[in-house]
Write an enzyme that holds these catalytic residues in place. Structure first.
Site, PDB file in Angstrom:
ATOM      1  N   LYS A  91       0.886  -1.283   0.176  1.00  0.00           N
ATOM      2  CA  LYS A  91       0.057  -0.093  -0.032  1.00  0.00           C
ATOM      3  C   LYS A  91       0.913   1.393  -0.091  1.00  0.00           C
ATOM      4  CE  LYS A  91      -2.534  -1.674   3.763  1.00  0.00           C
ATOM      5  NZ  LYS A  91      -2.321  -3.127   3.534  1.00  0.00           N
ATOM      6  N   THR A  92       1.896   1.130   0.893  1.00  0.00           N
ATOM      7  CA  THR A  92       2.735   2.482   0.942  1.00  0.00           C
ATOM      8  C   THR A  92       3.505   2.626  -0.305  1.00  0.00           C
ATOM      9  OG1 THR A  92       3.006   1.887   3.222  1.00  0.00           O
ATOM     10  CG2 THR A  92       4.410   3.566   2.273  1.00  0.00           C
ATOM     11  N   ASP A 136      -1.225   6.191   7.254  1.00  0.00           N
ATOM     12  CA  ASP A 136      -1.109   4.751   7.322  1.00  0.00           C
ATOM     13  C   ASP A 136      -2.007   4.374   8.656  1.00  0.00           C
ATOM     14  OD1 ASP A 136      -0.716   2.152   6.921  1.00  0.00           O
ATOM     15  OD2 ASP A 136       1.392   2.116   7.521  1.00  0.00           O
ATOM     16  N   THR A 185      -5.566  -1.823   7.326  1.00  0.00           N
ATOM     17  CA  THR A 185      -5.852  -3.329   7.301  1.00  0.00           C
ATOM     18  C   THR A 185      -7.332  -3.773   7.775  1.00  0.00           C
ATOM     19  OG1 THR A 185      -5.008  -3.423   9.563  1.00  0.00           O
ATOM     20  CG2 THR A 185      -3.256  -4.042   7.660  1.00  0.00           C
ATOM     21  N   ARG A 244       6.335  -8.314   1.140  1.00  0.00           N
ATOM     22  CA  ARG A 244       7.224  -7.811   1.956  1.00  0.00           C
ATOM     23  C   ARG A 244       7.788  -9.242   2.759  1.00  0.00           C
ATOM     24  NH1 ARG A 244       4.375  -4.493   6.476  1.00  0.00           N
ATOM     25  NH2 ARG A 244       4.568  -2.803   4.987  1.00  0.00           N
TER      26      ARG A 244
END
Ligand code: ADE
Length: 366
Positions: A91-92, A136, A185, A244
């Site tokens: 997302k980032t 975030d 999330t 990740r």
């Protein structure tokens, strides 16, 4: 484009320097998708900057390319965007790609850093026209911060009050037109009014094995790690659909390849090292297996409440809900019911329980 980060995201640093910080990893070989501070520099150094380099999420990428092209044609900032989905899916990273493609700065922060009204006011007032504000964990924004954001998002104004009781005055302070990108999330925990102010809301999906193998090959290339296609796929299969995790595993496996072999990651080297790290064929680690075993052995397969599970395995509820469960649910190993969590027959099979246990469990599921 420049990146101003409140928590060190998108600030490049050498990946090699960082690998030393992982030397105690073998003492506690649990790899999760939540961001660990010491991994951030590593993540920043390998973040893709363009849609071509960003692998996966193809439907979302196509939508974004069109939205960006239209915004550029109109010479207007992008609509506010909300990305949701499990941690570690990019997302980032995607927000950074968008800023790069729009040719604007991105300001990165997270909701827990915006505790006091002046935190959010300060950030909003420091934005310049067209810039992107990335928040975030936006579901953790408090009510006051949310209410400051509403007029800012909708009309690019800040409603400020001055004076006390009878002399109180409301001042409308204009803000430059900016784009808010929220990431969460837990989309369900966002208040309705906040959710409604995003023009584009999109879920990020878990990655396929092929997509993860591409991410792994790309990362290995950047870090000068030699890897075969089979080696990349072996790591991809155990990366829980999450880039990740895949990127962290490449580094772990590469350490192993260097110390125990000739440095090259082949399928055998990858499998051997992932076995040592106790990451199984589903990508589950000790915590995931303990969670499933607890439900099977102590609670007859469930249902059991998440608080009970958390206390029994020594994890906090948020880690279980946000980090462990999304993949276990998606892999069909766990079910969420109104009365608590239940394991599926597939989880029994995966953990090596006998057919008799599975049959008993099946009747509970019917
Ligand atoms: N690293 C993390 N996410 C990625 C992605 N989607 N594509 C390429 N590299 C990545």
């Amino acid at each position: 484009m420049s990146i101003i980060s409140d928590d060190n995201k998108f600030t490049g640093d050498s990946a090699q320097k960082d690998s030393k910080k992982h030397s105690d990893f073998h003492k506690n070989p649990v790899i999760k998708a939540e961001s660990i501070e010491c991994d951030k520099n590593f993540e920043n150094s390998i973040r893709p900057k363009s849609f071509d380099a960003y692998i996966g999420q193809s439907a979302l990428k196509e939508t974004l390319k069109i939205t960006i092209a239209a915004a550029k044609k109109r010479e207007l900032p992008l609509d506010h965007l909300l990305f949701y989905g499990p941690p570690g899916l990019g997302k980032t990273t995607l927000a950074g790609v968008i800023a790069e493609q729009m040719g604007v700065n991105i300001r990165i922060t997270s909701a827990p850093a915006l505790e006091r009204p002046r935190d959010i006011i300060g950030i909003l007032m420091s934005l310049k026209g067209g810039e992107i504000l990335f928040i975030d964990e936006i579901h953790r924004l408090n009510k006051v911060a949310e209410e400051i954001l509403y007029p800012a998002m909708e009309d690019f104004f800040l409603d400020m009050t001055t004076g006390k009781s009878q002399t109180v005055k409301t001042l409308r302070v204009p803000l430059p037109k900016f784009t808010l990108i929220g990431a969460t999330t837990k989309a369900g925990e966002l208040s309705g009014p906040l959710r409604d102010r995003f023009g584009i809301i999109h879920r990020l999906e878990f990655y396929t094995e092929d997509e993860l193998a591409q991410v792994i090959t790309r990362t290995a290339g950047i870090l000068n790690i030699e890897i075969t296609s089979e080696g990349a796929h072996a790591i991809a299969r155990r990366s829980r659909g999450t880039p990740r995790i895949a990127n962290r595993l490449v580094k772990r496996v590469s350490d192993f390849a260097l110390v125990k072999h000739d440095g090259k990651i082949t399928e055998d080297v990858a499998n051997e090292s992932l076995d040592i790290l106790k990451i199984d064929n589903y990508g589950l680690d000790c915590t995931d297996r303990n969670l499933l075993k607890l439900i099977i052995e102590k609670y007859d397969g469930g249902p059991v409440g998440v608080e009970t599970i958390a206390a029994a395995i020594g994890e906090d509820v948020r880690t279980i809900e946000d980090v462990c469960e999304p993949f276990l649910l998606q892999a069909g190993l766990l079910q969420r019911t109104p009365r608590g969590r239940k394991v599926s027959p597939a989880a029994y099979r995966h953990l090596g329980y006998k057919d008799i246990d599975i049959n008993e469990q099946k009747s509970l599921f019917q």
